[in-house]
Design a protein around this motif. Structure first.
Motif, short mmCIF file in Angstrom:
data_model
loop_
_atom_site.label_atom_id
_atom_site.label_comp_id
_atom_site.label_asym_id
_atom_site.label_seq_id
_atom_site.Cartn_x
_atom_site.Cartn_y
_atom_site.Cartn_z
N GLY A 33 -6.76 -16.19 -5.48
CA GLY A 33 -5.81 -15.98 -6.56
C GLY A 33 -5.24 -14.57 -6.56
O GLY A 33 -5.45 -13.79 -5.63
N THR A 34 -4.48 -14.22 -7.62
CA THR A 34 -3.91 -12.89 -7.82
C THR A 34 -4.58 -12.25 -9.03
O THR A 34 -4.74 -12.88 -10.07
N SER A 66 -5.65 -14.59 -1.19
CA SER A 66 -4.50 -14.85 -2.05
C SER A 66 -3.37 -15.48 -1.26
O SER A 66 -3.06 -15.03 -0.15
N GLY A 70 -2.02 -9.86 -3.91
CA GLY A 70 -3.45 -9.74 -4.09
C GLY A 70 -3.81 -9.15 -5.44
O GLY A 70 -4.35 -9.83 -6.31
N TYR A 95 4.71 -10.93 0.14
CA TYR A 95 3.50 -10.75 -0.66
C TYR A 95 2.75 -9.49 -0.23
O TYR A 95 2.65 -9.16 0.96
#
Length: 521
Positions: A33-34, A66, A70, A95
């Motif tokens: 996830g973030t 992620s 991140g 990203y």
């Protein structure tokens, strides 16, 4: 016996369950996830593997994977301590591993960051510290990207297969970092120095720097210079990088005799870099773009380069009054790409010096001067008026003068002997069905003064003089093809040789007569 068997089965069953439990725990050990660190100090989402007791120091407690960004930082005056854990992306576009925008006094320490568009990004952020991190395979803008960010400290980081990218960022301290085990050389405001060893070179607001004889591999930019003038980039091997060499807002620099190959983007880029940057005698091959000249990069000289097997050989964007000549454009998917019409550049050096060699040029040379009889048209504002009929090769000599040879043959060997004023070339046919070859040779008179005697496999051949002035001669000759040896000597050398042979013959004959006369007596 049955009880014993049942006990063994039960033991194996319990062992299997425990092993499965441990395997499940192992699979769950990387959180996905973030993570957001908000301005109020809170961590979002709450189950993220990060802990803080004082809203100042934020410590990772596990690895993070992620599919997006991140860690997004929205709070100033904090420390993000990685504790050796790893932040991993999926190499999706745009990203970031850790991103700071408009932040101050943030320390990022001891984190492994890999496989993002860029590892750590600072946008318009100041007085931050990036230290003791491992940054690997962040593939577009590198391990660390500084964008409009000043007065930051980047110290003691390890970059593997990426590096540092700097854009409009000044007064930063970049020290004791390595790129692929070699020093990351970052100079700002430096003058009159040489770079001795480097894995990546970044020059900001410098003058008269020498970047020579380095091997710059597998980083984001082999060489990046900004607002830097009168600098030489020479004799380097710049290969397998994101970009080869990029110049921004820089003038009077010289990029020469480098091997710039297999870079994912441009081999060389000029961006708003005008006034007498010289790009010469480089081997620029197998890049996405050979040379990109963009955004008012005007009045530059591009000459004597091999531009081979790139996507676009030359990419011209909003730039004019550049001069291209004596380059070999061979097997690029598109030799020249000009998406912004109306910008005029010069594609030759006049007659008889000539323009460039284009392997897709279909013109002829009826008058035998090594230059095509019709222009090579790129567009209405960009025309090579004197396209070369063969590839141009430039050979250095021990006296510091160069001999230029334009030929449709493969030149396998070249030597110039000053001691006896002789040029020797070994050439072969370039294609299997080639029967006739030509050479057009430019000879400085300091090396060999005219007139000349030329032999091909010891047989004399005639030549045409295209130009002769006080400094040099340009001569043209043809030959039937095979593997041959060409020798060029001054005419007086052959005359002197014949004279010496005649004198020796006379002396020998006279001695024989005297000897015969003595014996006859």
């Amino acid at each position: 016996m049955k009880k014993m068997v049942s006990g063994v089965i039960l033991t194996l069953f319990l062992t299997s369950i425990l092993t499965s439990a441990f395997n499940i725990q192992s699979v769950r050990s990387t959180w996905a996830g973030t993570v957001y660190i908000h301005a109020d100090g809170s961590i979002d989402p709450p189950d993220a593997p990060m802990i803080t007791y004082d809203n100042v120091t934020y410590t990772l407690t596990d690895n993070i994977t992620s599919v997006g960004d991140g860690i997004i930082v929205k709070r100033d005056n904090i420390v993000i301590y990685g504790a050796g854990y790893t932040l991993t992306g999926t190499k999706e576009h745009f990203y970031k591993g850790i991103y700071l925008s408009g932040r101050m006094n943030v320390t990022i320490q001891n984190i492994n960051i890999q496989n993002f568009f860029y590892g750590i990004g600072l946008a318009y952020s100041s007085n931050n510290s990036i230290t003791e991190n491992n940054l690997s395979a962040n593939y577009i803008y590198g391990g660390v990207r500084l964008d409009g960010s000043c007065n930051n400290s980047i110290v003691g980081n390890f970059f593997i297969n990426n590096g540092l990218y700097v854009e409009d960022s000044y007064w930063n301290v970049v020290e004791d970092n390595t790129v692929n085990g070699k020093p990351l050389v970052y100079l700002e405001g430096a003058s009159d120095t040489s770079v001795m060893e480097a894995g990546q070179v970044i020059l900001v607001s410098c003058n008269s720097i020498k970047v020579e004889n380095l091997s710059l591999l597998n980083t984001i930019d082999g060489v990046q210079i900004r607002n830097t003038n009168t600098t030489t980039i020479s004799g380097n091997n710049i290969t397998n990088n994101g970009k080869g060499a990029r110049l921004y807002y820089s003038s009077n620099n010289n990029i020469t005799r480098n091997n710039i190959t297999n870079n994912d983007g441009e081999g060389i880029r000029l961006y708003s870099s005008l006034n007498y940057n010289g790009i010469s005698r480089n081997n620029i091959a197998n890049n996405w773009e050979g040379i990109a000249i963009r955004h008012a990069s005007n009045h530059n000289s591009i000459s004597g380069n091999n531009v081979i097997n790139n996507g676009w050989g030359i990419d011209l964007y909003y730039s004019s009054n550049n001069r291209f000549y004596h380059n070999n454009f061979i097997n690029n998917t598109q030799q020249v790409f000009i998406p912004t019409p109306g910008y005029t550049n010069t594609w030759d050096n006049g007659y008889p010096s000539g323009g460039n060699y284009w392997n897709n040029y279909t013109g002829t040379d009826a008058n035998g001067d090594g230059i095509g009889d019709s222009p090579h048209v790129i567009d209405e504002n960009n025309v090579d008026n004197y396209p070369l009929m063969g590839q141009l090769s430039s050979f250095n000599t021990t006296l510091g003068y160069s001999v230029d040879v334009i030929s449709n043959s493969t030149i396998e060997h070249f030597e110039c002997f000053k001691s006896n004023s002789t040029i020797v070339m070994h050439v072969s046919n370039m294609t299997a069905n080639q029967t006739v070859g030509f050479c057009r040779v430019t000879i400085p008179h300091e090396l060999i003064a005219p007139p000349y005697n030329i032999t091909v496999n010891n047989a004399p051949v005639e030549y045409n003089t295209i130009l002769e002035n006080e400094n040099l001669s340009i001569i043209y000759f043809t030959y039937e093809h095979s593997q041959i040896e060409i020798i060029i000597v001054p005419e007086h050398s052959l005359t002197m040789l014949l004279l010496m042979l005649s004198i020796i013959t006379v002396i020998v004959t006279t001695l024989k007569r005297k000897r015969n006369l003595r014996f006859s007596r």
